[in-house]
Motif scaffolding. Sequence first.
Motif, PDB file in Angstrom:
ATOM      1  N   GLY A 238      45.046  78.787  40.461  1.00 41.29           N
ATOM      2  CA  GLY A 238      46.303  78.583  40.738  1.00 41.29           C
ATOM      3  C   GLY A 238      47.287  77.586  39.850  1.00 41.29           C
ATOM      4  O   GLY A 238      48.167  77.224  39.711  1.00 41.29           O
ATOM      5  N   MET A 239      46.331  76.917  38.976  1.00 41.19           N
ATOM      6  CA  MET A 239      46.819  75.850  37.965  1.00 41.19           C
ATOM      7  C   MET A 239      47.641  76.352  36.997  1.00 41.19           C
ATOM      8  O   MET A 239      47.178  77.272  36.330  1.00 41.19           O
ATOM      9  CB  MET A 239      45.674  74.994  37.311  1.00 41.19           C
ATOM     10  N   ASP A 240      48.662  75.768  36.660  1.00 40.78           N
ATOM     11  CA  ASP A 240      49.603  76.206  35.728  1.00 40.78           C
ATOM     12  C   ASP A 240      49.223  75.470  34.400  1.00 40.78           C
ATOM     13  O   ASP A 240      49.602  74.382  33.846  1.00 40.78           O
ATOM     14  CB  ASP A 240      51.163  75.636  35.914  1.00 40.78           C
ATOM     15  N   LEU A 241      48.307  76.213  33.597  1.00 39.14           N
ATOM     16  CA  LEU A 241      47.627  75.547  32.443  1.00 39.14           C
ATOM     17  C   LEU A 241      48.614  75.637  31.276  1.00 39.14           C
ATOM     18  O   LEU A 241      48.572  75.076  30.179  1.00 39.14           O
ATOM     19  CB  LEU A 241      46.488  76.434  31.961  1.00 39.14           C
ATOM     20  N   ARG A 242      49.632  76.835  31.257  1.00 39.14           N
ATOM     21  CA  ARG A 242      50.616  76.967  30.024  1.00 39.14           C
ATOM     22  C   ARG A 242      51.456  75.779  30.089  1.00 39.14           C
ATOM     23  O   ARG A 242      51.667  75.202  28.909  1.00 39.14           O
ATOM     24  CB  ARG A 242      51.466  78.204  30.385  1.00 39.14           C
ATOM     25  N   ALA A 243      51.678  75.220  31.415  1.00 40.96           N
ATOM     26  CA  ALA A 243      52.647  73.858  31.345  1.00 40.96           C
ATOM     27  C   ALA A 243      51.974  72.890  30.586  1.00 40.96           C
ATOM     28  O   ALA A 243      52.736  72.107  29.896  1.00 40.96           O
ATOM     29  CB  ALA A 243      53.108  73.637  32.768  1.00 40.96           C
ATOM     30  N   LEU A 244      50.698  72.636  30.866  1.00 42.93           N
ATOM     31  CA  LEU A 244      49.709  71.854  30.204  1.00 42.93           C
ATOM     32  C   LEU A 244      49.901  71.816  28.804  1.00 42.93           C
ATOM     33  O   LEU A 244      50.155  70.924  28.126  1.00 42.93           O
ATOM     34  CB  LEU A 244      48.645  71.567  30.700  1.00 42.93           C
ATOM     35  N   VAL A 245      49.699  73.283  28.315  1.00 46.35           N
ATOM     36  CA  VAL A 245      49.632  73.564  26.683  1.00 46.35           C
ATOM     37  C   VAL A 245      50.906  73.045  26.294  1.00 46.35           C
ATOM     38  O   VAL A 245      51.294  72.540  25.040  1.00 46.35           O
ATOM     39  CB  VAL A 245      49.427  74.874  26.645  1.00 46.35           C
ATOM     40  N   GLN A 246      52.084  73.643  27.002  1.00 47.31           N
ATOM     41  CA  GLN A 246      53.482  73.274  26.487  1.00 47.31           C
ATOM     42  C   GLN A 246      53.513  71.753  26.233  1.00 47.31           C
ATOM     43  O   GLN A 246      54.151  71.545  25.027  1.00 47.31           O
ATOM     44  CB  GLN A 246      54.570  73.578  27.682  1.00 47.31           C
ATOM     45  N   LYS A 247      53.144  70.937  26.905  1.00 47.36           N
ATOM     46  CA  LYS A 247      53.386  69.874  26.751  1.00 47.36           C
ATOM     47  C   LYS A 247      52.819  68.962  25.234  1.00 47.36           C
ATOM     48  O   LYS A 247      53.008  68.186  24.575  1.00 47.36           O
ATOM     49  CB  LYS A 247      52.594  68.512  27.996  1.00 47.36           C
ATOM     50  N   GLN A 248      51.518  69.746  25.028  1.00 46.54           N
ATOM     51  CA  GLN A 248      50.861  69.515  23.666  1.00 46.54           C
ATOM     52  C   GLN A 248      51.767  70.050  22.350  1.00 46.54           C
ATOM     53  O   GLN A 248      51.174  69.699  21.347  1.00 46.54           O
ATOM     54  CB  GLN A 248      49.433  70.081  23.722  1.00 46.54           C
ATOM     55  N   THR A 249      52.954  70.535  22.745  1.00 44.98           N
ATOM     56  CA  THR A 249      53.381  70.996  21.520  1.00 44.98           C
ATOM     57  C   THR A 249      54.194  70.418  21.115  1.00 44.98           C
ATOM     58  O   THR A 249      55.211  70.207  20.055  1.00 44.98           O
ATOM     59  CB  THR A 249      54.149  72.379  21.926  1.00 44.98           C
ATOM     60  N   GLN A 250      54.406  68.982  21.623  1.00 42.22           N
ATOM     61  CA  GLN A 250      55.367  68.026  21.297  1.00 42.22           C
ATOM     62  C   GLN A 250      54.953  67.110  19.966  1.00 42.22           C
ATOM     63  O   GLN A 250      55.682  66.451  19.632  1.00 42.22           O
ATOM     64  CB  GLN A 250      55.535  66.894  22.591  1.00 42.22           C
ATOM     65  N   GLY A 251      53.653  67.223  19.715  1.00 42.06           N
ATOM     66  CA  GLY A 251      53.027  66.412  18.697  1.00 42.06           C
ATOM     67  C   GLY A 251      51.626  66.363  18.393  1.00 42.06           C
ATOM     68  O   GLY A 251      51.041  67.212  19.141  1.00 42.06           O
ATOM     69  N   GLY A 252      51.372  65.601  17.637  1.00 42.31           N
ATOM     70  CA  GLY A 252      49.719  65.565  17.312  1.00 42.31           C
ATOM     71  C   GLY A 252      49.452  66.576  16.291  1.00 42.31           C
ATOM     72  O   GLY A 252      50.320  67.411  16.060  1.00 42.31           O
ATOM     73  N   ALA A 253      48.219  66.521  15.729  1.00 48.89           N
ATOM     74  CA  ALA A 253      47.848  67.387  14.714  1.00 48.89           C
ATOM     75  C   ALA A 253      47.870  68.638  15.241  1.00 48.89           C
ATOM     76  O   ALA A 253      47.695  69.767  14.412  1.00 48.89           O
ATOM     77  CB  ALA A 253      46.627  66.894  14.188  1.00 48.89           C
ATOM     78  N   TRP A 254      47.840  68.708  16.483  1.00 44.45           N
ATOM     79  CA  TRP A 254      47.722  70.113  17.255  1.00 44.45           C
ATOM     80  C   TRP A 254      48.749  70.961  17.793  1.00 44.45           C
ATOM     81  O   TRP A 254      48.532  71.892  18.432  1.00 44.45           O
ATOM     82  CB  TRP A 254      46.371  69.854  18.511  1.00 44.45           C
ATOM     83  N   ASN A 255      49.984  70.325  17.505  1.00 43.33           N
ATOM     84  CA  ASN A 255      50.972  70.830  18.151  1.00 43.33           C
ATOM     85  C   ASN A 255      51.388  72.203  17.785  1.00 43.33           C
ATOM     86  O   ASN A 255      51.650  73.342  18.567  1.00 43.33           O
ATOM     87  CB  ASN A 255      52.109  69.834  17.804  1.00 43.33           C
ATOM     88  N   THR A 256      51.136  72.774  16.476  1.00 44.02           N
ATOM     89  CA  THR A 256      51.426  73.916  15.812  1.00 44.02           C
ATOM     90  C   THR A 256      50.464  74.954  16.819  1.00 44.02           C
ATOM     91  O   THR A 256      50.784  76.273  17.241  1.00 44.02           O
ATOM     92  CB  THR A 256      51.223  74.083  14.499  1.00 44.02           C
ATOM     93  N   PHE A 257      49.253  74.545  16.776  1.00 44.63           N
ATOM     94  CA  PHE A 257      48.392  75.338  17.405  1.00 44.63           C
ATOM     95  C   PHE A 257      48.708  75.737  18.979  1.00 44.63           C
ATOM     96  O   PHE A 257      48.660  76.533  19.436  1.00 44.63           O
ATOM     97  CB  PHE A 257      46.996  74.687  17.326  1.00 44.63           C
ATOM     98  N   ALA A 258      49.192  74.323  19.581  1.00 48.47           N
ATOM     99  CA  ALA A 258      49.477  74.782  20.966  1.00 48.47           C
ATOM    100  C   ALA A 258      50.914  75.383  20.985  1.00 48.47           C
ATOM    101  O   ALA A 258      50.968  76.433  22.138  1.00 48.47           O
ATOM    102  CB  ALA A 258      49.859  73.406  21.416  1.00 48.47           C
ATOM    103  N   GLN A 259      51.700  75.434  19.998  1.00 44.36           N
ATOM    104  CA  GLN A 259      52.834  76.444  20.000  1.00 44.36           C
ATOM    105  C   GLN A 259      52.441  77.957  19.951  1.00 44.36           C
ATOM    106  O   GLN A 259      52.855  78.851  20.609  1.00 44.36           O
ATOM    107  CB  GLN A 259      53.644  76.077  19.120  1.00 44.36           C
TER     108      GLN A 259
END
Lengths: 674, 233
Positions: A351-372
């Motif tokens: 039931g966990m909304d993992l996509r929403a958590l992934v979405q948050k990581q699109t904001q920055g960090g070296a991994w944002n493109t990957f999260a996107q």
Amino acid sequence: MVTKVLCVAEKPSIAKAVAGHLAGGGFTTRAVPGNQYVKNYLFHYNFPTWGPCDVTMTSVLGHLMSQDFEAAYRPWRSCDPSALFDARIETYVEEGKKGIAKNIETQARTSQFLYIWTDCDREGENIGSEIREVAKKAHARFVEPGKTVRARFSNTERTHIINAAGMPVPLDDRQASAVASRIELDLRIGASFTRNLTLTVQPMLQQRSAEEERRVISYGSCQFPTLGFVVERYFKVRNFVPETFWGIKVSHVKDGIKVGFNWGRGHLFDRMAVVVLFERCLAAKTAKVTKVQTKATSKWKPLPLTTVELQKCGSRFLRMDSQRVMQVAEKLYQNGWISYPRTETDQFDSGMDLRALVQKQTQGGAWNTFAQGLMNGGFSQPRNGRNNDKAHPPIHPVNFVNPTSLTSDEQRVYEFVVRRFLAACSRDAQGSKTDIAILYGVETFHTSGLTVLERNYLDVYPYDKWTSSQDLPTFREGEVFEPTEARIHEGQTTPPGYLTEPELIALMDANGIGTDATMAEHIAKIKERKYVETRARGRQSTEEDEYVDGGDTPSADRGRGRVRGRGRARGARNAAASTRGATTGVQEFIPTTLGVALVEGYENMGFEISLTKPFLRKEMELKMKAICAGQKTRAQVVAETVVQYRAVYMRTQQRLGVLQASVRKYVLGENPSS
Amino acid sequence: MANTEMQQTTAFLATYLSSRHVPPTSAWLQTLVPTLRLNIPMVALQKTALFRLLATDLMVSIDKSQVSTFPVGITDPGAREKRLRSFITVQILDIEDIGRSRWSQVDAIEAHERGETTKGREIIRVIPDENDVGTTLNSSADASHGPHKLLLQDARGTRVYGLELFSIPGIDTSTSIGAKLVLKDCVVARGIILLEPKNVEVLGGKIESWDKQWRNNQKSVLKEKAGIRENAA
């Protein structure tokens, strides 16, 4: 009259975070007399259960109560240490925490409901029951059902907290009793054995140096088995004798590419046998291709992150010992960046909304493109491991934080948690693997080639390595060729390395020594007691993961690796997995002379159940679980366990000479007179 | 009457044992037959006789005139390949697992002595089963993977090494010393017999005293071969 609710968290940072979310920022802060860290946060909140309420949110600082033997038994020489198995234990509030207890009592007097917000684990339930004890002094109503409740939460993210506030659950008294029994047993067993041990060994150490005068030689039912693992490996390394083995290597040049074939038998420890087999290969002159198989292969993405995994990876990739990793993770949790870092669960609730958590990581960090990329269709539901503690989800990032606002250690741990999470939400790496087998005489030889086709999760998870091998020339099944070269090679077995922290944690985990929450403390304790020392491992070992107790580790022997360890489905994948472990800098443990002396001393006493082995402690952990499951009571467990340890104590007492001899041999360097 | 019956039985057993490639000497049969209860079915008698024979030293109990033994010069290291044409019955004097280092084998034995075994990283305490004393070491969990190198002896006492080319069911380090094998059509390379399931029949059996001694010495023999000093700690 407005209903008043008293909320109590385990630490001030959680109290503040929860108050912030519930109050929507508008709360009043009051100082607590007698304690500078704890604050009261006053605000209004409309609880679905009770309607609009006045809320006081406060906290304790971990355990509120302390336990010790009654005064007559406290001085070390006041009694025979065995008396501590049944001496009366007093429970009291320590001087430094009296202000906190007083605050809860005062607040409880005017409150109708007590809402516990301690961490959701066994320790938290126990702290919750301590808080209820104090509140009960103000008003007996808090023992009534429904008057004291607790919040179920595993991170301090806003919606999660607001959901938790709407769904109070009863305090779990069984878990609280399990902790109470553990505390009582640790006190009784620890104190009796420690006093006995110190009084026996300390005078001997004083002969060597006056500094040793006040040194405590402690015993703990977790410490000793932990030390036992270190010493056992130490002797394995010390006593290791290299042995020569022989093998056959075949190579063939085709289409300008030289291909090496590995012998199906790996290597043998008998030269004559290898020579005979080699000669029969040569006599056959030609080899025949018996298998050419190309199939899709994948390198599985990592499982969702548990505490034990975090600690192991911390040592291996972040160069932090388990205790440090946990401190940093705890801080990140308190600040609301990651979920609760003490968990055994390696499966995400569907039931966990993992996509929403992934979405948050699109904001920055070296991994944002990957999260996107994951948001744009790359997302894949994480694999499920086999463990679920039913209390906390796997460790995952709750919010995005700009790494530059963190300390350097925090950055590294946060980055690891994020990358691990994104990797888990990504797709397995895909490749194509070609296996070729040839029959040369009666002997089989193999080679294989790997082509990585899609890196997928590997792009965000640099801690795993998986790379293409050289291209193989084309072979057809049934093809006969005369190998360009065949020769016998010789090698030697190499000793295992000293125990590393990831290995030690894995051993403790598998053997039930401590919980994932306390393992790091036990390891720190044996360092602090100077039973072991650590140093950075000198040579790079790519096989620490694959090390098999009692096995040899010649590098050619990978084919025999068996699947080991919990949740390690990955071991079954392919040999390429064993080349992870990209960094050196792993700490390894070497026992001090005292550490060796203690383990040898107890081992030589020849008990059926040794104190330096995990068995007794494991039984105790199982009993704690039985209390949680309602199969045993605290009184039963304490009585049963005390009987066991008292028997061991009595036998130890009769054979202290053996321990002293061991100390003389290892610490004082005396030769046994015999 | 009883005498005729006994003679008949003796003859039957001799024929049966010969058919299993272990023809007994008449002296051995004569000591065996009086100890048998003759009123039990023949099949059971055959089994008993075979079982007893497999527990003896071949050199004493087998009629050498009726069996093939190793040809002269079998151990010649200069001969690249020879073939043993006939059935040859042998007994095992020594078994060595050459697929694992001696050190790791000693380690496994010592863990067993401490009453521990490992399952993955978990150390498990083995609680000896009272009905199972003495056989714990033979449990399949401890079975060696080989390949194994065997020291074999024929009825005349000639000793030759055998190498397990492909794994033979029933052969591992828990196989009893004194167990009997029948070899047929084996290749001998450089004085070593190459053993494969298709040309080895495992009759089994055990010579109690040899086996006991071998197991008692197993650890020290392995240590010596590996060059491990005693009291290295």
